[in-house]
Each structure stands twice: as C-alpha cells, then as structure tokens.
Design a protein around this motif. Structure first.
Motif, PDB file in Angstrom:
ATOM      1  N   ASP A 109       3.914  35.600 -45.727  1.00 25.65           N
ATOM      2  CA  ASP A 109       2.590  36.209 -45.810  1.00 25.65           C
ATOM      3  C   ASP A 109       1.741  35.497 -46.857  1.00 25.65           C
ATOM      4  N   ASN A 110       2.341  35.161 -47.995  1.00 29.74           N
ATOM      5  CA  ASN A 110       1.621  34.401 -49.026  1.00 29.74           C
ATOM      6  C   ASN A 110       1.328  32.981 -48.563  1.00 29.74           C
ATOM      7  N   LEU A 111       2.261  32.398 -47.820  1.00 29.03           N
ATOM      8  CA  LEU A 111       2.047  31.059 -47.276  1.00 29.03           C
ATOM      9  C   LEU A 111       0.852  31.064 -46.326  1.00 29.03           C
ATOM     10  N   LYS A 112       0.781  32.077 -45.496  1.00 26.82           N
ATOM     11  CA  LYS A 112      -0.325  32.182 -44.535  1.00 26.82           C
ATOM     12  C   LYS A 112      -1.662  32.309 -45.268  1.00 26.82           C
ATOM     13  N   SER A 113      -1.690  33.090 -46.322  1.00 28.22           N
ATOM     14  CA  SER A 113      -2.923  33.258 -47.097  1.00 28.22           C
ATOM     15  C   SER A 113      -3.318  31.949 -47.787  1.00 28.22           C
ATOM     16  N   ALA A 114      -2.322  31.192 -48.219  1.00 31.52           N
ATOM     17  CA  ALA A 114      -2.588  29.959 -48.968  1.00 31.52           C
ATOM     18  C   ALA A 114      -3.126  28.847 -48.072  1.00 31.52           C
ATOM     19  N   ILE A 115      -2.557  28.678 -46.885  1.00 25.98           N
ATOM     20  CA  ILE A 115      -2.980  27.572 -46.032  1.00 25.98           C
ATOM     21  C   ILE A 115      -4.203  27.917 -45.193  1.00 25.98           C
ATOM     22  N   GLY A 116      -4.397  29.214 -44.911  1.00 24.23           N
ATOM     23  CA  GLY A 116      -5.607  29.649 -44.207  1.00 24.23           C
ATOM     24  C   GLY A 116      -5.861  28.944 -42.896  1.00 24.23           C
ATOM     25  N   MET A 117      -4.822  28.727 -42.089  1.00 27.22           N
ATOM     26  CA  MET A 117      -4.968  28.025 -40.819  1.00 27.22           C
ATOM     27  C   MET A 117      -4.792  28.981 -39.650  1.00 27.22           C
ATOM     28  N   ASP A 118      -5.673  28.856 -38.659  1.00 27.54           N
ATOM     29  CA  ASP A 118      -5.563  29.675 -37.458  1.00 27.54           C
ATOM     30  C   ASP A 118      -4.840  28.947 -36.329  1.00 27.54           C
ATOM     31  N   GLN A 119      -4.756  27.604 -36.435  1.00 29.98           N
ATOM     32  CA  GLN A 119      -4.120  26.844 -35.371  1.00 29.98           C
ATOM     33  C   GLN A 119      -2.608  27.021 -35.415  1.00 29.98           C
ATOM     34  N   PRO A 120      -1.941  26.877 -34.264  1.00 27.03           N
ATOM     35  CA  PRO A 120      -0.484  27.073 -34.210  1.00 27.03           C
ATOM     36  C   PRO A 120       0.262  26.118 -35.134  1.00 27.03           C
ATOM     37  N   ILE A 121       1.308  26.619 -35.760  1.00 21.34           N
ATOM     38  CA  ILE A 121       2.149  25.828 -36.647  1.00 21.34           C
ATOM     39  C   ILE A 121       3.572  25.866 -36.106  1.00 21.34           C
ATOM     40  N   THR A 122       4.290  24.773 -36.244  1.00 21.64           N
ATOM     41  CA  THR A 122       5.688  24.740 -35.825  1.00 21.64           C
ATOM     42  C   THR A 122       6.596  24.812 -37.048  1.00 21.64           C
ATOM     43  N   PHE A 123       7.497  25.771 -37.043  1.00 24.13           N
ATOM     44  CA  PHE A 123       8.496  25.934 -38.105  1.00 24.13           C
ATOM     45  C   PHE A 123       9.843  25.457 -37.574  1.00 24.13           C
ATOM     46  N   ILE A 124      10.623  24.806 -38.427  1.00 20.12           N
ATOM     47  CA  ILE A 124      11.990  24.421 -38.083  1.00 20.12           C
ATOM     48  C   ILE A 124      12.908  24.948 -39.173  1.00 20.12           C
ATOM     49  N   SER A 125      13.910  25.712 -38.784  1.00 17.39           N
ATOM     50  CA  SER A 125      14.800  26.316 -39.782  1.00 17.39           C
ATOM     51  C   SER A 125      16.179  26.553 -39.179  1.00 17.39           C
ATOM     52  N   ASP A 126      17.069  27.158 -40.002  1.00 24.35           N
ATOM     53  CA  ASP A 126      18.353  27.588 -39.459  1.00 24.35           C
ATOM     54  C   ASP A 126      18.134  28.914 -38.727  1.00 24.35           C
ATOM     55  N   ARG A 127      19.197  29.598 -38.384  1.00 30.28           N
ATOM     56  CA  ARG A 127      19.059  30.820 -37.569  1.00 30.28           C
ATOM     57  C   ARG A 127      19.125  32.095 -38.414  1.00 30.28           C
ATOM     58  N   HIS A 128      18.739  32.007 -39.679  1.00 27.03           N
ATOM     59  CA  HIS A 128      18.761  33.197 -40.529  1.00 27.03           C
ATOM     60  C   HIS A 128      17.890  34.292 -39.910  1.00 27.03           C
ATOM     61  N   VAL A 129      18.476  35.468 -39.724  1.00 28.60           N
ATOM     62  CA  VAL A 129      17.796  36.557 -39.021  1.00 28.60           C
ATOM     63  C   VAL A 129      16.482  36.938 -39.681  1.00 28.60           C
ATOM     64  N   GLY A 130      16.467  37.024 -41.014  1.00 30.54           N
ATOM     65  CA  GLY A 130      15.249  37.415 -41.715  1.00 30.54           C
ATOM     66  C   GLY A 130      14.102  36.466 -41.468  1.00 30.54           C
TER      67      GLY A 130
END
Length: 238
Positions: free
Chosen positions: A22-43
């Motif tokens: 949520d803080n990351l979203k506020s900081a970057i202020g982008m409406d365009q789609p972003i791609t995240f790559i991570s492990d499979r952590h449920v949270g």
C-alpha cells in the motif's frame, strides 16, 4: 537493477505485506499495470491482487523448480533432470503449442509430476499464458542478488542496518552514474548487444506485407504475423 524501496518488519505475513504494498503504491503513484515476480508466499500472492488490482503477478521459475524438486524425492536423478529441463522449456515457451509439448514430455516421465505442474497455476509462470510483461525476466535473481549485497547490513541493529543500506545504495547510484557517462550507445550496452543479436537473427527471415501495418515473417520452421502499430507478434516474444 534499481532498488526502489525496502522495509524491516517483525514477520512476513498478510498484514505486513499489505502495509508494504500500500505504501509502495502511494509512493510510485502509477495507474498503469505493473508486473511483480516473487516466490509463492501466501501473504504476498494475496496482497498483490488486493492492492494493485490491474497488475500482474508472476511466480519465480527458480522457486517453482525448487518446489518441484521437493515433490520428486522418490524419482531417479536422471528422470528428475529430464523433468526439470522440460519444465524450464514449458516456463519459457512463447507459444501455447510449445508449452503443451513440454508438458506432454513431463507426463511421459511421471503422471504425478504432470499433475503437480498442471495444477500449479501455470498462468503465473508460463510465458505463453502469463498476461503481464516480464521483458525476459522469469526469476527473482535480481532481488536475491540485492539480498546477498546487504548481508552484512542485515546483521546490524535496525537503525544501523538502515543507514548502511542507505549508504550502499547512494554509492551504487553514483558509481552507475559515472559509468553511464562513458556509454557510447543509445541503450545500455547489454541491451544494445542483445538487440544487435536479434537483428542479425532476423536477417534470415522472409518478410511479406499482409495489409496496412501487418507483416508475415517466415522462417525455416515456422511463420508469424506481426503488427508494427500495436507492436505485437503471434510468437508472443514481442
């Protein structure tokens, strides 16, 4: 790699991931789609879709392979290697037909592992199915290299840890700035090198104008329709 943000929390759970994203979203202020790559952590898996609703979340190929290895403890080593090779081929396939062939290879080796792979949300890790843009990145190796880079800092008390990371990042930015001033290419040297290699490969293709902005690229073994206005190709590599 450009380190954007980091945080220190007491545990890796849903609430902390939500706060971070949520803080990351506020900081970057982008409406365009972003791609995240991570492990499979449920949270993290649950929070990306909750916070960044129009974005895409890919699962790291390396983590998928490690999970697959754990599921193959009863299988001979030579068969394990063959299954992992087929799995990597499936992960990086640009066409659905190619993905199906690699999955069929896994099924020939083990019906059990075929079921594991087929039910492990392929839409999050298969290039030909994934809807986001990863620009060739299928692992979190970049993030892992950052984690290794700050190993010494992570052993310090919190305030000292944050200060050491800040200094390291500042030094990194300066070093890259000085290095970039000596570039003679339009793009970064590594990207320019890749682009030159792609251009050399494309020289062997036969191009046929289909209509308006569409062309057909014909190679030795297959052909693809390319739309230069939308920058899309049937091969899905572009």
């Amino acid at each position: 790699m450009f380190p954007l943000t980091y945080s220190i929390v007491d545990t890796e759970d849903y609430d902390n991931w939500f706060w971070f994203l949520d803080n990351l979203k506020s900081a970057i202020g982008m409406d365009q789609p972003i791609t995240f790559i991570s492990d499979r952590h449920v949270g993290l898996v649950n929070n990306v879709s909750d916070v960044f609703r129009n974005s895409h979340h890919a699962i790291c190929e390396h983590h998928m392979i490690e999970n697959l290895r754990k599921d193959m403890k009863h299988i001979r080593n030579d068969v394990k290697k063959a299954i992992i090779s087929a799995f990597q081929g499936a992960t990086r396939s640009f066409r659905r037909e190619e993905f199906n062939l690699r999955i069929a290879d896994i099924q020939n080796y083990s019906q059990e592992e075929f079921t594991w792979v087929a039910t492990s949300t392929p839409g999050r890790w298969v290039t030909s199915i994934f809807r986001g843009k990863r620009y060739g990145h299928v692992t979190t190796n970049v993030a892992e290299s950052f984690n290794n880079w700050i190993l010494e800092a992570r052993e310090l008390p919190i305030l000292q840890c944050l200060e050491k990371i800040r200094k390291q990042m500042t030094q990194l930015v300066v070093e890259r700035l000085l290095k970039a001033q000596n570039w003679t290419t339009t793009l970064t040297p590594s990207v320019e090198k890749s682009l030159v290699a792609i251009v050399k490969t494309s020289i062997s293709l036969c191009m046929i104008w289909v209509s308006n902005d569409e062309f057909e690229a014909i190679g030795d073994h297959n052909s693809c329709t390319i739309n230069i206005s939308t920058r899309e190709c049937e091969c899905q590599a572009w």
